[in-house]
Design a protein around this motif. Structure first.
Motif, PDB file in Angstrom:
ATOM      1  N   LEU A 202       0.847  -1.198   0.000  1.00 13.59           N
ATOM      2  CA  LEU A 202       0.000   0.000   0.000  1.00 13.59           C
ATOM      3  C   LEU A 202       0.885   1.252   0.000  1.00 13.59           C
ATOM      4  N   ASP A 203       0.262   2.420   0.057  1.00 13.40           N
ATOM      5  CA  ASP A 203       1.039   3.679  -0.004  1.00 13.40           C
ATOM      6  C   ASP A 203       1.724   3.921   1.345  1.00 13.40           C
ATOM      7  N   ASN A 204       2.801   3.168   1.572  1.00 12.88           N
ATOM      8  CA  ASN A 204       3.525   3.240   2.847  1.00 12.88           C
ATOM      9  C   ASN A 204       4.287   4.560   2.974  1.00 12.88           C
ATOM     10  N   GLN A 205       4.241   5.118   4.175  1.00 14.71           N
ATOM     11  CA  GLN A 205       5.033   6.319   4.456  1.00 14.71           C
ATOM     12  C   GLN A 205       5.548   6.241   5.888  1.00 14.71           C
ATOM     13  N   VAL A 206       6.758   6.717   6.076  1.00 14.62           N
ATOM     14  CA  VAL A 206       7.318   6.710   7.422  1.00 14.62           C
ATOM     15  C   VAL A 206       6.641   7.794   8.244  1.00 14.62           C
ATOM     16  N   ILE A 207       6.212   7.446   9.457  1.00 17.64           N
ATOM     17  CA  ILE A 207       5.545   8.423  10.312  1.00 17.64           C
ATOM     18  C   ILE A 207       6.522   8.977  11.354  1.00 17.64           C
ATOM     19  N   LYS A 208       7.285   8.090  11.964  1.00 18.18           N
ATOM     20  CA  LYS A 208       8.050   8.510  13.127  1.00 18.18           C
ATOM     21  C   LYS A 208       9.160   7.513  13.376  1.00 18.18           C
TER      22      LYS A 208
ATOM     23  N   GLU B  33       3.151  15.867  13.831  1.00 15.98           N
ATOM     24  CA  GLU B  33       4.541  16.315  13.729  1.00 15.98           C
ATOM     25  C   GLU B  33       5.101  16.105  12.326  1.00 15.98           C
ATOM     26  N   THR B  34       4.729  14.967  11.737  1.00 20.22           N
ATOM     27  CA  THR B  34       5.294  14.598  10.446  1.00 20.22           C
ATOM     28  C   THR B  34       4.699  15.385   9.302  1.00 20.22           C
ATOM     29  N   GLY B  35       3.450  15.745   9.436  1.00 19.10           N
ATOM     30  CA  GLY B  35       2.780  16.412   8.331  1.00 19.10           C
ATOM     31  C   GLY B  35       2.217  15.452   7.311  1.00 19.10           C
ATOM     32  N   VAL B  36       2.184  14.167   7.650  1.00 15.75           N
ATOM     33  CA  VAL B  36       1.588  13.179   6.755  1.00 15.75           C
ATOM     34  C   VAL B  36       0.097  13.119   7.060  1.00 15.75           C
TER      35      VAL B  36
ATOM     36  N   PRO C 148      13.842   9.283   7.279  1.00 17.61           N
ATOM     37  CA  PRO C 148      13.165  10.506   7.725  1.00 17.61           C
ATOM     38  C   PRO C 148      11.650  10.403   7.534  1.00 17.61           C
ATOM     39  N   PRO C 149      10.878  11.049   8.403  1.00 14.81           N
ATOM     40  CA  PRO C 149       9.423  10.979   8.296  1.00 14.81           C
ATOM     41  C   PRO C 149       8.943  11.441   6.927  1.00 14.81           C
TER      42      PRO C 149
END
Lengths: 386, 296
Positions: free
Chosen positions: A131-137, A183-186, A204-205
């Motif tokens: 899926l559309d994975n993104q680093v959060i923290k 904090e991340t802005g995601v 990085p986030p």
């Protein structure tokens, strides 16, 4: 002395080498042999484990207002995308070494279908859509302690990355849940998972992770929640054979039989296989080979059909921990970095896999790992080259 | 009111199912009462009807209707793979009851190819798992071979005789005398006019006396002569029959892919399928041109 001071820590004072104990009432409950017992595990939920979904009430909003909320959400999304673009996301990768641990990804099990190998063999594969994975923290080892607290000692030296997948409408979530992403802005994601990474593997986030994180031919571990089967007997739960249907057997056709011996063992031993609840627990299947990757839809074809969960269930995919199936060649570390000008094929196949757009020419002897076997020598032709 | 009913019956008939029973049902309704209505609609909307016919010619493109197995991305990828295989090898239109010849290459005998001729007695599976079962009698021994439609070791699939039978599965040929499933391995291709309707073979098979592999009297078979069983067998079959199921709309709906989705699926692959059909026609012409020189 030490016992006293530890018991009445708050009320003891050391002044000029003397001990002053403040008058307090102190109740002692003696627990014999307590030093032999394991410390009581204290479950401390991770900080991101908050209530996710908001109870949706009818807010009696006017149409204008509800449209306004939608507009705000849309603007937020655009803004966050812009910010992430501007942000200096990781540009150069680090050379990979065998002892380094990368992050995993959140994927969706989307179904099962067969592939054929060049030696004519049919294999069953499960399709996992990344899926559309993104680093959060990122949680450092000090911040993220394992659940059982042991003071002064951090067993897990690896920090952990919190990764989110599947962007959703933030108005559906609670405030606490949305704050994780603040904090991340995601934009808030539906699914969260944490992955332990070694110090060099920190991302990085906001960094996106795609299916290109993995390579064909390498093995992965897949963790998911098994289907809930409810309370089941031993035949289904543990694969017991049961007992005969006839020949004088009465009322014990599907029962487990004896559960203990006599003499010194005259009790039920712990761990004896018995009927009970089956499924609905997390399970990791290890060492599944990646046969094919679709870069357009971010799909991995992994071997087997025993991946836990039903179709459309969420699973997490890791690099395998099996020592003999760890990759031999370098893999992108900490993750595959997308370059805008890069051109890669839509489908990436393992060298053993037959491509459907090719046809058989003849059988040839092929040598792989010093063993000879027959494979299809195949060529790409125009339509119906008969 | 009549209009509404007729429209409804049409939508039911087009609401095809991958299940064989309903496929037969739709065929029958088309040939009988609904045929006039269908004709009218054909004039109205040709392309829609072309899509509706695809579901009979290419049934394996329709996914498993069970909702817990559905996923649009998986289905799309699967269709892409099927199309890329079909663009390399001609997988012709065929039905249960057709006589096929399948040539496969054998890994254990790389120098030779293996050709098997037989009657298709069953078609099952969907997507890349689609398969068909061929039956023939060789040296007085009944032989059945299950072929995967998208198996790369298949070199050629030829339809020697294109026809349909009265039933969706001809598994009862296993309990019939051998002459019903004996076909000449060197059989020539029987010509079939392009665009002509697929003929239905109304042959009635006389089964051997019991014991059988299955209780055929309970299967509601059309292509079988009177089974000649004592009354109690038919009575029991009548008790177990579920004639109300064909009126169970919910059950029908759960067992089938909705018509809108079917149209969407076939509209997506229509151009590819048309390309494949054009290539097939070209090749057919080539072959027919070559043959007379050999005969002379």
């Amino acid at each position: 002395m030490t016992l006293l001071s530890s018991l009445c820590r708050n009320y003891t004072k050391f002044i000029d080498g003397r001990v002053y104990i403040l008058p307090t009432t102190c109740v002692l409950i003696q627990v014999r042999e307590s030093h032999k017992l394991n410390p009581v595990p204290r479950l401390r939920n991770p900080t991101w484990l908050t209530k996710k979904n908001r109870v949706i009430h009818d807010e009696f909003l006017t149409q204008e207002n509800s449209e306004f909320i939608k507009e705000v959400v849309r603007d937020q999304r655009i803004e966050s995308d812009k910010k992430l673009e501007e942000k200096e996301i990781l540009t150069n990768s680090i050379p990979w070494a065998r002892n380094l641990k990368r992050t995993g990804v959140i994927a969706k099990k989307i179904g099962i279908y067969p592939l054929w190998l060049k030696n004519g063999e049919k294999i069953t594969t499960t399709l996992l859509q990344v899926l559309d994975n993104q680093v959060i923290k990122y949680y450092s080892p000090e911040e993220y302690n394992p659940q059982i607290r042991r003071i002064g000692k951090i067993n897990n030296k690896k920090g952990c990355l919190l990764i989110g997948a599947e962007t959703a409408d933030p108005t559906l979530f609670t405030k606490d849940y949305c704050n994780i992403f603040k904090e991340t802005g995601v934009i808030p994601k539906k699914h969260l998972a944490r992955f332990f990474v070694s110090g060099e593997g920190i991302l990085p986030p906001g960094t996106p992770i795609s299916a290109m994180h993995f390579q064909v031919g390498n093995a992965v571990d897949v963790r998911g929640k098994t289907m809930d089967r409810g309370f089941q007997g031993v035949m289904k739960r543990h694969g017991f054979s049961g007992m005969p249907a006839s020949h004088g057997v009465t009322k014990t056709h599907r029962r487990g039989g004896n559960i203990g011996g006599g003499g010194e063992k005259a009790r039920v031993w712990p761990g004896t296989k018995m009927p009970g609840h089956m499924g609905n627990r997390y399970l990791t299947i290890r060492g599944l080979k990646i046969w094919r990757i679709n870069t357009k839809y971010n799909v991995l074809w992994v071997s087997g059909q025993g991946i836990p969960g039903e179709t459309n269930a969420i699973v997490t995919v890791y690099d395998t921990v099996l020592p003999l199936r760890r990759p031999l060649e370098p893999i992108p570390f900490p993750t595959y970095l997308m370059k805008s000008d890069e051109d890669f094929p839509e489908n990436i196949y393992d060298k053993e896999v037959h491509k459907f757009s090719f046809i058989i020419e003849e059988w040839v002897t092929d040598t792989v790992n010093s063993t000879k076997f027959l494979i299809i020598k195949y060529i790409k032709l125009t339509m119906f080259h008969n | 009111m009549i209009n509404i009913i007729s429209k409804y019956s049409l939508s039911l008939s087009t609401l095809t199912r991958t299940t064989n029973a309903s496929k037969l049902l739709t065929n029958r309704t088309k040939t009988t009462a609904a045929s006039n209505i269908v004709k009218k609609h054909k004039q109205d909307d040709n392309s829609k009807n072309a899509l509706a016919e695809y579901r009979l010619i290419y049934p394996e493109f329709l996914p498993d209707p069970r909702i817990d197995f559905r996923n649009s991305v998986r289905e799309k990828l699967e269709r892409m793979d099927m199309i890329s295989r079909r663009s390399q090898i001609d997988i012709p239109e065929f039905y249960v009851g057709c006589i096929l010849a399948v040539t496969t290459s054998d890994k254990h005998n790389p120098a030779k190819n293996h050709r098997f001729v037989g009657i298709c007695i069953q078609r099952s599976g969907c997507g890349l798992r689609a398969n068909f079962l061929l039956r023939n009698v060789i040296d007085n021994q009944g032989v059945e071979v299950l072929y995967e439609m998208y198996d790369p070791t298949i070199i050629r699939i030829e339809v020697l005789r294109l026809e349909k039978r009265l039933d969706d599965e001809l598994l009862y040929l296993r309990d019939a005398p051998q002459e019903y499933s004996t076909f000449d391995p060197n059989m020539e291709i029987e010509p079939h006019m392009e665009g002509a309707p697929v003929p239905i073979n109304t042959i009635k098979v006389k089964l051997k006396p019991r014991p059988w592999l299955e209780r055929w009297e309970r299967k509601n078979l059309k292509g079988v002569e009177d089974l000649g069983l004592p009354e109690r067998f038919y009575k029991r079959a009548g008790e177990l029959a579920t004639p109300w199921e064909k009126y169970d709309l919910m059950k029908q709906y759960m067992k089938t892919v909705p018509e809108e989705e079917q149209n969407q699926i076939f509209a997506e692959i229509q151009s590819e399928l048309q390309n494949i059909e054009i290539t097939r026609k070209k090749l057919k012409r080539k072959r027919t041109f070559l043959k007379p020189s050999k005969l002379a």
